[in-house]
Design an enzyme around this catalytic site. Structure first.
Site, PDB file in Angstrom:
ATOM      1  N   LYS A  25     -56.518 -72.211  49.872  1.00 14.15           N
ATOM      2  CA  LYS A  25     -55.824 -72.090  51.168  1.00 14.15           C
ATOM      3  C   LYS A  25     -54.316 -71.907  50.986  1.00 14.15           C
ATOM      4  O   LYS A  25     -53.707 -71.017  51.580  1.00 14.15           O
ATOM      5  CB  LYS A  25     -56.079 -73.354  51.992  1.00 14.15           C
ATOM      6  N   ARG A  43     -47.496 -75.042  60.089  1.00 14.68           N
ATOM      7  CA  ARG A  43     -46.208 -75.042  59.417  1.00 14.68           C
ATOM      8  C   ARG A  43     -46.021 -73.802  58.541  1.00 14.68           C
ATOM      9  O   ARG A  43     -44.911 -73.295  58.397  1.00 14.68           O
ATOM     10  CB  ARG A  43     -46.081 -76.299  58.561  1.00 14.68           C
ATOM     11  N   ARG A  65     -40.701 -82.889  58.441  1.00 15.14           N
ATOM     12  CA  ARG A  65     -40.881 -81.773  57.500  1.00 15.14           C
ATOM     13  C   ARG A  65     -39.845 -80.706  57.822  1.00 15.14           C
ATOM     14  O   ARG A  65     -40.136 -79.675  58.407  1.00 15.14           O
ATOM     15  CB  ARG A  65     -42.299 -81.203  57.608  1.00 15.14           C
ATOM     16  N   PRO A  66     -38.605 -80.963  57.423  1.00 17.99           N
ATOM     17  CA  PRO A  66     -37.540 -80.013  57.748  1.00 17.99           C
ATOM     18  C   PRO A  66     -37.714 -78.683  56.994  1.00 17.99           C
ATOM     19  O   PRO A  66     -38.485 -78.612  56.036  1.00 17.99           O
ATOM     20  CB  PRO A  66     -36.276 -80.735  57.282  1.00 17.99           C
ATOM     21  N   ASP A  91     -34.744 -77.044  56.180  1.00 17.74           N
ATOM     22  CA  ASP A  91     -33.342 -76.803  55.846  1.00 17.74           C
ATOM     23  C   ASP A  91     -33.156 -76.066  54.518  1.00 17.74           C
ATOM     24  O   ASP A  91     -32.251 -75.235  54.379  1.00 17.74           O
ATOM     25  CB  ASP A  91     -32.564 -78.132  55.842  1.00 17.74           C
ATOM     26  N   LEU A  92     -34.039 -76.326  53.550  1.00 12.33           N
ATOM     27  CA  LEU A  92     -33.875 -75.672  52.240  1.00 12.33           C
ATOM     28  C   LEU A  92     -34.173 -74.175  52.338  1.00 12.33           C
ATOM     29  O   LEU A  92     -33.509 -73.355  51.698  1.00 12.33           O
ATOM     30  CB  LEU A  92     -34.782 -76.323  51.194  1.00 12.33           C
ATOM     31  N   VAL A 130     -43.859 -87.777  48.304  1.00 12.70           N
ATOM     32  CA  VAL A 130     -43.523 -86.453  48.859  1.00 12.70           C
ATOM     33  C   VAL A 130     -43.266 -86.519  50.364  1.00 12.70           C
ATOM     34  O   VAL A 130     -42.291 -85.959  50.862  1.00 12.70           O
ATOM     35  CB  VAL A 130     -44.627 -85.420  48.537  1.00 12.70           C
TER      36      VAL A 130
HETATM   37  C1  UD1 Z   1     -46.491 -79.493  50.283  1.00  9.55           C
HETATM   38  C2  UD1 Z   1     -46.792 -79.891  48.851  1.00  9.55           C
HETATM   39  C3  UD1 Z   1     -47.744 -78.879  48.300  1.00  9.55           C
HETATM   40  C4  UD1 Z   1     -48.963 -78.808  49.200  1.00  9.55           C
HETATM   41  C5  UD1 Z   1     -48.561 -78.500  50.651  1.00  9.55           C
HETATM   42  C6  UD1 Z   1     -49.723 -78.500  51.617  1.00  9.55           C
HETATM   43  C7  UD1 Z   1     -45.309 -80.919  47.221  1.00  9.55           C
HETATM   44  C8  UD1 Z   1     -43.973 -80.915  46.577  1.00  9.55           C
HETATM   45  N1  UD1 Z   1     -45.549 -79.947  48.107  1.00  9.55           N
HETATM   46  O1  UD1 Z   1     -45.908 -78.208  50.284  1.00  9.55           O
HETATM   47  O2  UD1 Z   1     -48.107 -79.218  46.982  1.00  9.55           O
HETATM   48  O3  UD1 Z   1     -49.839 -77.846  48.740  1.00  9.55           O
HETATM   49  O4  UD1 Z   1     -47.640 -79.491  51.074  1.00  9.55           O
HETATM   50  O5  UD1 Z   1     -50.014 -79.765  52.061  1.00  9.55           O
HETATM   51  O6  UD1 Z   1     -46.130 -81.754  46.924  1.00  9.55           O
HETATM   52  N2  UD1 Z   1     -38.498 -80.502  52.439  1.00  9.55           N
HETATM   53  C9  UD1 Z   1     -37.220 -80.582  52.931  1.00  9.55           C
HETATM   54  N3  UD1 Z   1     -36.621 -79.426  53.362  1.00  9.55           N
HETATM   55  C10 UD1 Z   1     -37.224 -78.220  53.314  1.00  9.55           C
HETATM   56  C11 UD1 Z   1     -38.535 -78.144  52.810  1.00  9.55           C
HETATM   57  C12 UD1 Z   1     -39.156 -79.305  52.379  1.00  9.55           C
HETATM   58  O7  UD1 Z   1     -36.636 -81.662  53.008  1.00  9.55           O
HETATM   59  O8  UD1 Z   1     -36.624 -77.204  53.731  1.00  9.55           O
HETATM   60  C13 UD1 Z   1     -39.185 -81.728  52.004  1.00  9.55           C
HETATM   61  C14 UD1 Z   1     -40.380 -82.041  52.890  1.00  9.55           C
HETATM   62  O9  UD1 Z   1     -40.008 -82.750  54.036  1.00  9.55           O
HETATM   63  C15 UD1 Z   1     -41.264 -82.844  51.972  1.00  9.55           C
HETATM   64  C16 UD1 Z   1     -40.982 -82.215  50.614  1.00  9.55           C
HETATM   65  O10 UD1 Z   1     -39.744 -81.532  50.730  1.00  9.55           O
HETATM   66  O11 UD1 Z   1     -40.866 -84.191  51.979  1.00  9.55           O
HETATM   67  C17 UD1 Z   1     -42.069 -81.260  50.148  1.00  9.55           C
HETATM   68  O12 UD1 Z   1     -42.089 -80.173  51.006  1.00  9.55           O
HETATM   69  P1  UD1 Z   1     -42.669 -78.765  50.594  1.00  9.55           P
HETATM   70  O13 UD1 Z   1     -43.021 -78.723  49.157  1.00  9.55           O
HETATM   71  O14 UD1 Z   1     -41.808 -77.712  51.156  1.00  9.55           O
HETATM   72  O15 UD1 Z   1     -43.949 -78.794  51.475  1.00  9.55           O
HETATM   73  P2  UD1 Z   1     -44.996 -77.744  51.517  1.00  9.55           P
HETATM   74  O16 UD1 Z   1     -44.534 -76.398  51.169  1.00  9.55           O
HETATM   75  O17 UD1 Z   1     -45.671 -77.955  52.828  1.00  9.55           O
END
Ligand code: UD1
Length: 424
Positions: free
Chosen positions: A22, A92, A121-122, A124-125, A326
């Site tokens: 997925k 998302r 789940r921001p 911002d990055l 996470v």
């Molecule tokens: C996350 C999981 C990924 C999983 C997916 C689906 C991790 C690192 N990532 O990916 O393995 O397949 O969920 O459930 O385990 N964050 C920020 N700012 C941003 C983006 C992210 O602060 O712009 C933070 C999020 O709030 C979170 C962390 O980074 O606490 C991980 O986020 P991210 O890896 O981007 O999430 P997904 O891509 O959804």
């Protein structure tokens, strides 16, 4: 409204098939927007998140078809730069169309994905990276709008190895002017999938799977034909099912190295696991041992397996500690597992699981996708009947889950639930 009904305590046996990943497919679908040529994605699972992404792609003008044998064809000749709210807000992963649209059209507007059931789940990055590449980004009235003449390659350092941000910036960089370097990039196998797909389209990306990704911008991309990797989280979920029911099953196809951490932790908990070629053999033991688990970015323990392990460890003989590093709010399945007899204390990001507990069937509700998977696993191991509501969450990410488990000998089916109001 539907519910899943499980009569637990049945041993599992046989072989189960793992569907396409997925978390790879959704990103490849977004990447397909970067060319007017046809892209073919094979081994696509028939799950709700894929359908939502199909709706998003169609709503901005792409022609998308998914055949019964899992072959998806996408052609995005004419594209709108605005994603309508309804479907974009549902998932998302909709933020992943931002990079491709900005790169191809120089403009993009979509609904802010906001928070979700797992906590804040921001994005911002993602946005900081687009800004660094020259885009003007505005966040107003619940929407994100980005504009740029042509993105410029840059050196981008991610404060956290976000999977979504790494993928979005890779995709944006592919059509940017000059070279981009993403440092502290996420290293998940799905990032390698995105790199392979983009390179198949004619991009020049290398380094995926390490913490430094280098992209040399190109003027345009062509079509691609790609087969998606097996879903490591689905495979991991079946592995836990075998251990919780003390059964022996074969799971395939799997990619051995994608499951290293899950395998190591299951072995520590007393399971026997062999991987030969694309098949994993898992044998549960009568005694499940307590362990410590801490979710972390790849190659750490996947956060998407944490709820399933919490269900497993409630049956372990002793005290286990599970740390969720996470997400801020990923223990919502705990209350429901407690209804089934688990003893779990949560303090912030830490859960203390006291076992062994004898799980018993109950009426429970799935609050999100993997929480739902954890409840299904608990139901398989519990005495008596478990009824799981909130099935829509499970359908987001598991293809034919009941059929697959039935094939292994589980007693599981789906029923329509009649809302109370309808009875009055
Ligand atoms: C996350 C999981 C990924 C999983 C997916 C689906 C991790 C690192 N990532 O990916 O393995 O397949 O969920 O459930 O385990 N964050 C920020 N700012 C941003 C983006 C992210 O602060 O712009 C933070 C999020 O709030 C979170 C962390 O980074 O606490 C991980 O986020 P991210 O890896 O981007 O999430 P997904 O891509 O959804």
């Amino acid at each position: 409204m539907e519910k899943i009904v499980i009569t637990g305590g049945k041993p599992l046996a046989g072989e189960v098939h793992v569907s396409g990943a997925k978390n790879a497919v959704l990103k490849l679908m977004a990447a397909s927007l970067m060319t007017d040529q046809e892209c073919i994605i094979r081994n696509v699972p028939n799950i709700k998140d894929v359908k939502t992404m199909m709706d998003i792609l169609r709503s901005i003008g792409a022609v998308v078809e998914l055949s019964a044998d899992g072959v998806m064809r996408i052609q995005a000749k004419e594209l709108s730069w605005e994603a309508p709210d309804a479907s974009a807000r549902e998932m998302r992963a909709s933020i992943q169309v931002m990079g491709p649209l900005l790169a191809r059209l120089g403009k993009a507007r979509l609904s802010h994905p906001g928070g979700c059931d797992l906590g804040a789940r921001p994005v911002d990055l993602h946005l900081a990276g687009f800004r660094k590449m020259g885009a003007v980004i505005q966040e107003e009235y619940g929407h994100i709008t980005g504009q740029s003449v042509r993105l410029r390659g840059q050196e981008i350092y991610l404060d956290y190895p976000s999977v979504g941000a790494t993928e979005n910036l890779m995709m944006a960089a592919v059509l940017a002017e000059g070279n981009t370097v993403v440092r502290n990039a996420a290293k998940e196998p799905e990032i390698i999938e995105v790199q392979n797909f983009l390179n198949c389209m004619g991009a020049r990306v290398r380094g995926a799977g390490t913490d430094t990704i280098k992209v040399q911008g190109v003027r345009e991309l062509g079509g691609a034909d790609h087969t998606v990797i097996p879903d490591r989280i689905e495979a991991g979920t079946f592995m836990v099912a075998a251990v919780m029911t003390g059964s022996e099953i074969a799971i395939s196809p799997v990619i051995s190295e994608h499951l290293e951490m899950v395998r190591a932790k299951l072995r520590e908990a007393g399971a026997e696991i062999e991987v030969a070629g694309e098949t994993a053999w898992v044998k549960g033991n009568a005694h499940i041992l307590p362990i410590q688990v801490r979710s972390a970015p790849h190659p750490g323990f996947p956060t998407d397996m944490q709820p399933q392990f919490l269900a497993l460890l409630s049956m372990a003989e002793g005290v286990s500690i599970v740390t969720e590093s996470v997400y801020t709010n990923r223990f919502r399945h705990v209350d429901e597992l407690q209804r089934m007899g688990a003893s779990i204390t949560v303090d912030g990001r830490l859960a203390v699981v006291r076992g062994p507990r004898h799980l018993t069937g109950a009426r429970v509700r799935a609050s999100d996708l993997r929480a739902g998977a954890a409840l299904v696993l608990a139901g398989l191991a519990a005495d008596g009947v478990t009824e799981i509501e909130g099935v829509g969450h499970i359908d987001r990410g598991y293809e034919n889950l009941e059929q697959k488990l039935c094939g292994l000998g589980a007693d599981i089916h789906r029923e329509l639930t009649v809302p109370v109001e309808a009875l009055i």
